[in-house]
Design a protein around this motif. Structure first.
Motif, PDB file in Angstrom:
ATOM      1  N   LYS A  29       0.786  -1.112  -0.049  1.00  0.00           N
ATOM      2  CA  LYS A  29       0.002  -0.137  -0.035  1.00  0.00           C
ATOM      3  C   LYS A  29       1.084   1.311  -0.126  1.00  0.00           C
ATOM      4  CE  LYS A  29      -4.073  -2.105   1.859  1.00  0.00           C
ATOM      5  NZ  LYS A  29      -5.054  -1.841   3.218  1.00  0.00           N
ATOM      6  N   ILE A  30       2.011   1.158   0.750  1.00  0.00           N
ATOM      7  CA  ILE A  30       2.801   2.435   0.804  1.00  0.00           C
ATOM      8  C   ILE A  30       3.477   2.538  -0.591  1.00  0.00           C
ATOM      9  CG2 ILE A  30       5.090   2.889   1.827  1.00  0.00           C
ATOM     10  CD1 ILE A  30       4.407   1.689   4.222  1.00  0.00           C
ATOM     11  N   GLU A  32       2.392   1.563  -3.455  1.00  0.00           N
ATOM     12  CA  GLU A  32       1.138   2.094  -4.486  1.00  0.00           C
ATOM     13  C   GLU A  32       0.967   3.538  -4.358  1.00  0.00           C
ATOM     14  OE1 GLU A  32      -3.386   0.746  -5.553  1.00  0.00           O
ATOM     15  OE2 GLU A  32      -2.151  -0.557  -4.509  1.00  0.00           O
ATOM     16  N   SER A  33       0.881   3.914  -3.051  1.00  0.00           N
ATOM     17  CA  SER A  33       0.370   5.094  -2.703  1.00  0.00           C
ATOM     18  C   SER A  33       1.638   6.082  -3.464  1.00  0.00           C
ATOM     19  CB  SER A  33       0.230   5.506  -1.215  1.00  0.00           C
ATOM     20  OG  SER A  33       0.141   6.729  -0.829  1.00  0.00           O
ATOM     21  N   ASP A  36       1.326   6.231  -7.168  1.00  0.00           N
ATOM     22  CA  ASP A  36       0.014   6.949  -7.519  1.00  0.00           C
ATOM     23  C   ASP A  36       0.056   8.441  -7.225  1.00  0.00           C
ATOM     24  OD1 ASP A  36      -1.132   4.666  -8.648  1.00  0.00           O
ATOM     25  OD2 ASP A  36      -2.377   4.225  -6.912  1.00  0.00           O
ATOM     26  N   ASP A  37       0.670   8.656  -6.066  1.00  0.00           N
ATOM     27  CA  ASP A  37       0.670  10.238  -5.514  1.00  0.00           C
ATOM     28  C   ASP A  37       1.907  11.040  -5.700  1.00  0.00           C
ATOM     29  OD1 ASP A  37      -1.892   9.671  -4.621  1.00  0.00           O
ATOM     30  OD2 ASP A  37      -1.258   8.709  -2.538  1.00  0.00           O
TER      31      ASP A  37
END
Length: 165
Positions: A29-30, A32-33, A36-37
């Motif tokens: 999740k880290i 992916e963030s 994406d961000d």
């Protein structure tokens, strides 16, 4: 059966594996963030559009203005835009993970002494690695010749002078 299950569940490998899965999920999740961000916005600024999800190839003879209309109509189509999105996302995640694993390996790797090969030698009798200055092998206890201070033979031509007596 209950005691066997308890023994299985409490075993170290299962607990370690479950902790690894939980940390891996959180780490995913880290990453992916991060992609994406932080990584994707500069890409969209450079290339104008990074979200290719609306790109498709209509395989029917009907015409649609948007991807959503074609999808709602249920016509056959090749969604190459979604594939490109996943490909870009995978490439960036793979590169970030490569950099992360590379740094972790660099931290975990012990600092090797560049002279370690010069500080040891092989025993001619048992072929075990021994200290360079050793005169007796600690593995096979054979006495070793001290070759460090020996003069190497010169196989060249020698010229001798005649004595004048």
């Amino acid at each position: 059966m209950l005691s066997e299950f308890k023994e299985f569940a409490i075993r170290g490998n299962v607990i370690d594996m479950s902790i690894g899965v939980i940390i891996g999920t959180t780490f995913a999740k880290i990453v992916e963030s991060f992609v994406d961000d932080i990584i994707m916005p500069p890409f969209s600024l450079i290339f104008g559009q990074v979200d290719f999800s609306n790109r498709y190839l209509n395989l029917s003879n009907r015409r649609f203005e948007t991807f959503a209309e074609a999808e709602a109509a249920g016509v056959p189509m090749l969604n190459y835009g979604i594939f490109l999105n996943h490909l870009v996302h995978f490439s960036i995640v793979a590169f970030v993970l490569f950099l992360f694993v590379r740094q972790v390996n660099r931290i975990r790797r012990p600092q090797e002494d560049p002279l370690s090969n010069m500080k040891s030698k092989l025993c001619p009798h048992c072929c075990q690695s021994i200290a360079y200055k050793a005169i007796r092998c600690p593995h096979c206890t054979s006495i070793l010749k001290d070759t460090r201070n020996q003069v190497k033979p010169n196989y060249g031509v020698r010229i001798q002078r005649k004595s004048s007596s």
